[in-house]
Design a protein around this motif. Sequence first.
Motif, PDB file in Angstrom:
ATOM      1  N   PRO A 127       0.816  -1.222   0.000  1.00  0.00           N
ATOM      2  CA  PRO A 127       0.000   0.000   0.000  1.00  0.00           C
ATOM      3  C   PRO A 127       0.846   1.267   0.000  1.00  0.00           C
ATOM      4  N   GLU A 128       1.998   1.224   0.652  1.00  0.00           N
ATOM      5  CA  GLU A 128       2.851   2.400   0.779  1.00  0.00           C
ATOM      6  C   GLU A 128       3.432   2.866  -0.560  1.00  0.00           C
ATOM      7  N   GLU A 129       3.505   1.965  -1.549  1.00  0.00           N
ATOM      8  CA  GLU A 129       4.087   2.330  -2.843  1.00  0.00           C
ATOM      9  C   GLU A 129       3.048   2.409  -3.963  1.00  0.00           C
ATOM     10  N   THR A 130       1.772   2.241  -3.608  1.00  0.00           N
ATOM     11  CA  THR A 130       0.713   2.166  -4.623  1.00  0.00           C
ATOM     12  C   THR A 130      -0.200   3.384  -4.569  1.00  0.00           C
ATOM     13  N   THR A 131      -0.539   3.903  -5.741  1.00  0.00           N
ATOM     14  CA  THR A 131      -1.546   4.951  -5.884  1.00  0.00           C
ATOM     15  C   THR A 131      -2.739   4.372  -6.642  1.00  0.00           C
ATOM     16  N   VAL A 162      -5.229   8.116  -3.127  1.00  0.00           N
ATOM     17  CA  VAL A 162      -6.366   7.799  -3.983  1.00  0.00           C
ATOM     18  C   VAL A 162      -6.739   9.054  -4.751  1.00  0.00           C
ATOM     19  N   VAL A 163      -6.761   8.954  -6.066  1.00  0.00           N
ATOM     20  CA  VAL A 163      -7.131  10.070  -6.936  1.00  0.00           C
ATOM     21  C   VAL A 163      -8.444   9.713  -7.634  1.00  0.00           C
ATOM     22  N   ASN A 164      -9.459  10.564  -7.493  1.00  0.00           N
ATOM     23  CA  ASN A 164     -10.732  10.319  -8.166  1.00  0.00           C
ATOM     24  C   ASN A 164     -10.670  10.817  -9.600  1.00  0.00           C
ATOM     25  N   VAL A 190      -2.740   1.637  -9.625  1.00  0.00           N
ATOM     26  CA  VAL A 190      -3.865   0.755  -9.929  1.00  0.00           C
ATOM     27  C   VAL A 190      -5.054   1.616 -10.336  1.00  0.00           C
ATOM     28  N   VAL A 191      -5.603   1.354 -11.523  1.00  0.00           N
ATOM     29  CA  VAL A 191      -6.826   2.012 -11.966  1.00  0.00           C
ATOM     30  C   VAL A 191      -7.998   1.100 -11.610  1.00  0.00           C
TER      31      VAL A 191
END
Length: 272
Positions: A127-131, A162-164, A190-191
């Motif tokens: 989780p620390e390296e994932t957007t 997390v980007v919407n 991750v999309v």
Amino acid sequence: MSALVIAGHGTRIGRGQEACKALIDRVRGMLASEGVEVHDGYVELTDPPVDDAVAEAIVPDPDKHVVVVPLMIGTGGHVREDIPEAYTAGAKRGGGSVSYAPHLGPDPRLRAAARERITEAMGEWTPEETTVIFLGRGTSLTETNADHVRLGPGQEPVARQVVNGFIQVASPDLTTALNQAHGQGARRIVVMPHYLFPGRLEDWAHEQTDAWARNHPDAEVRVARVIGDCDALAEIVVDRYRDAVQARQGQTAETPVYLSGLVLRDRKVVIA
């Protein structure tokens, strides 16, 4: 027991039709012991249309009554106008009445399902390296776009950020959201296509993600699965149905009267 009509969007894409039918069969199985007849109808692209499904469900029903559950995440035009217009026409043809249940979101079970798809796509990433790009449909209705944001994993972080984003109409679009994440240092992304079933929107998400990734070789991007046929989604549909049945059983009159004797059923209302 009132019949259930599940009102879906509809698609010409075979795998989307199959996933939707599988979900309806799952709901049918969950309600089988209660003797509930489950029908499906669609706003467009797939048969039967909602009005035909409602008319067909009403005719054999002892109470001449059905519950319509919109198989939609947010409160877009289909939920607000198209489905009500269709079930009103179907009820008139069938000689009965309809209880209209709320749409599916926001519901914590949908949020949990999205988190599962994201975690699955992350695989060995931490989780620390994932957007995460949380990708909605996008409409001109602010409330519908807000439903998408409220269902996002931002309040229960599954990633560093997390980007919407939205695949159409609303901003930011997918490419802009990916650029924003990349500009803030994201290199593992991750999309999450926040859609119920496979279809054109999911295809667009893959196409646009692949195009972006080709121009950004320093980043890794994965596209998660859509929500799809699953217990969580079926449980929400069943709960919407049962709540509508209980609400109808608790009514003292079939058509409630509001304020100064105004009968508002099947009318568009603005409250100022």
